[in-house]
Design a protein around this motif. Structure first.
Motif, PDB file in Angstrom:
ATOM      1  N   VAL A 143       0.856  -1.189   0.000  1.00  0.00           N
ATOM      2  CA  VAL A 143       0.000   0.000   0.000  1.00  0.00           C
ATOM      3  C   VAL A 143       0.891   1.237   0.000  1.00  0.00           C
ATOM      4  O   VAL A 143       1.332   1.702   1.047  1.00  0.00           O
ATOM      5  N   PRO A 144       1.204   1.786  -1.171  1.00  0.00           N
ATOM      6  CA  PRO A 144       2.116   2.927  -1.219  1.00  0.00           C
ATOM      7  C   PRO A 144       1.457   4.219  -0.758  1.00  0.00           C
ATOM      8  O   PRO A 144       0.295   4.490  -1.074  1.00  0.00           O
ATOM      9  N   PHE A 145       2.207   5.006   0.033  1.00  0.00           N
ATOM     10  CA  PHE A 145       1.731   6.352   0.337  1.00  0.00           C
ATOM     11  C   PHE A 145       2.581   7.369  -0.425  1.00  0.00           C
ATOM     12  O   PHE A 145       3.686   7.058  -0.870  1.00  0.00           O
ATOM     13  N   PHE A 146       2.022   8.554  -0.632  1.00  0.00           N
ATOM     14  CA  PHE A 146       2.618   9.602  -1.461  1.00  0.00           C
ATOM     15  C   PHE A 146       2.737   9.161  -2.915  1.00  0.00           C
ATOM     16  O   PHE A 146       3.625   9.610  -3.638  1.00  0.00           O
ATOM     17  N   SER A 147       1.851   8.274  -3.365  1.00  0.00           N
ATOM     18  CA  SER A 147       1.917   7.814  -4.753  1.00  0.00           C
ATOM     19  C   SER A 147       1.547   8.927  -5.730  1.00  0.00           C
ATOM     20  O   SER A 147       1.985   8.916  -6.885  1.00  0.00           O
ATOM     21  N   VAL A 148       0.746   9.884  -5.277  1.00  0.00           N
ATOM     22  CA  VAL A 148       0.405  11.039  -6.105  1.00  0.00           C
ATOM     23  C   VAL A 148       1.360  12.190  -5.812  1.00  0.00           C
ATOM     24  O   VAL A 148       1.877  12.843  -6.716  1.00  0.00           O
ATOM     25  N   ALA A 149       1.625  12.435  -4.540  1.00  0.00           N
ATOM     26  CA  ALA A 149       2.447  13.573  -4.147  1.00  0.00           C
ATOM     27  C   ALA A 149       3.899  13.416  -4.576  1.00  0.00           C
ATOM     28  O   ALA A 149       4.596  14.399  -4.817  1.00  0.00           O
ATOM     29  N   GLY A 150       4.374  12.154  -4.655  1.00  0.00           N
ATOM     30  CA  GLY A 150       5.762  11.935  -5.027  1.00  0.00           C
ATOM     31  C   GLY A 150       6.706  12.602  -4.049  1.00  0.00           C
ATOM     32  O   GLY A 150       6.579  12.463  -2.835  1.00  0.00           O
ATOM     33  N   GLN A 151       7.632  13.393  -4.550  1.00  0.00           N
ATOM     34  CA  GLN A 151       8.618  14.040  -3.708  1.00  0.00           C
ATOM     35  C   GLN A 151       8.042  15.193  -2.896  1.00  0.00           C
ATOM     36  O   GLN A 151       8.717  15.753  -2.041  1.00  0.00           O
TER      37      GLN A 151
END
Length: 299
Positions: free
Chosen positions: A212-220
């Protein structure tokens, strides 16, 4: 099919232990107001509750939250409770324990193993539930998590928690946890332009564990959101499909494996609809290679 008619079920499903969820879920951090969430300005309470209800209407049945997701006057758990109670039978509320904040919002010393029960009980109280569907141990830099995870396993045996996961973890942490109790998911940072979760993503696939990845949209951009100028390759693929770059990032995330779950967060009803619609997008092999080249260029 328009965005407003796309269900979260279009992304497919996954079993978190015995809990079946649609792979397109919802992250609650941004419900509390502007970011960073621990110093955020309270958002509109009514709108936040409408976003939660609309997510469920769109088929979202996996919501990620935490008691430490709060800002001045707003608590993600309380908003979820107010919006959804009595909860639908198929809803899975995932929360996290480990980090701790004081009443002013400042981070304090992470919880000791003997303090985790108190954090679980606080989540229960805020959410208005008699058990937690899924609790992730958020790892705060320690090399060994055996004592902490063991404490959560005891709460699982006691019926306060149904399933367990870990967050911000390394492969050795997963091995330590699996030696104690089943692990149904790993939450780690991962995105097109920050592929730090790649190793754990593959490890989870081998074990049949959800990633379950977090920051998948925010990226860096991390907690601040997608503050960077979008990469040309993402924009090019978005134009091909006539969708937003955010939707392309989410589609890429879901196509990293059948075991990958997305939990994009937003307090904006229109963004929510677009996020869920991304679950129906199917990128070609060539498009995936183009997007993969972003992280490879930075390595």
């Amino acid at each position: 099919m328009t965005s407003s008619t796309v269900s979260a079920a279009a992304a497919g499903t996954w079993l978190l232990g015995d809990l079946k969820v649609n792979r397109m879920g919802f992250g609650a951090m941004r419900l509390t107001g502007s970011v960073p969430f621990h110093r955020g300005i309270p958002g509109d309470r009514g709108q936040a509750m409408r976003v939660v209800r609309r997510a469920v209407e769109l088929g979202v049945n996996h919501i990620d939250t935490a008691a430490f997701y709060f800002s001045r006057l707003r608590s993600a758990n309380e908003l979820i409770n107010s919006a959804l109670a009595p909860y639908p039978n198929d809803i899975v509320i995932a929360t996290k324990v480990g980090p701790a904040r004081d009443a002013s919002g400042e981070w304090t010393t992470p919880a000791r193993p003997d303090q985790l029960r108190g954090q679980v009980e606080e989540n229960l109280r805020q959410l208005g539930r008699d058990h937690l569907d899924l609790v992730n141990l958020r790892i705060m830099g320690q090399d060994s998590i055996s004592e902490h995870f063991g404490a959560l396993a005891e709460l699982r045996d006691a019926g306060l928690v149904r399933q367990l996961g870990i967050s911000n973890a390394r492969p050795e942490h997963l091995s330590q946890a699996l030696a104690i109790a089943p692990v149904v998911c790993v939450q780690n940072r991962h995105s097109i332009d920050e592929p730090s979760g790649e190793r754990m993503l593959r490890t989870c696939a081998v074990h049949g564990i959800a990633f379950v990845p977090f920051f998948s949209v925010a990226g860096q951009g991390h907690e601040a959101g997608a503050v960077h100028a979008e990469h040309d390759n993402v924009c090019a693929v978005a134009r091909t499909h006539g969708v937003s770059p955010t939707q392309i990032r989410l589609a890429w995330t879901l196509q990293q494996g059948d075991h990958v779950l997305a939990i994009p967060g937003t307090g904006n009803p229109e963004h929510l609809v677009d996020n869920v619609a991304a679950g129906a997008l199917r990128l070609t092999k060539r498009e995936l290679q183009l997007l993969d080249s972003i992280s490879h260029a930075g390595s």
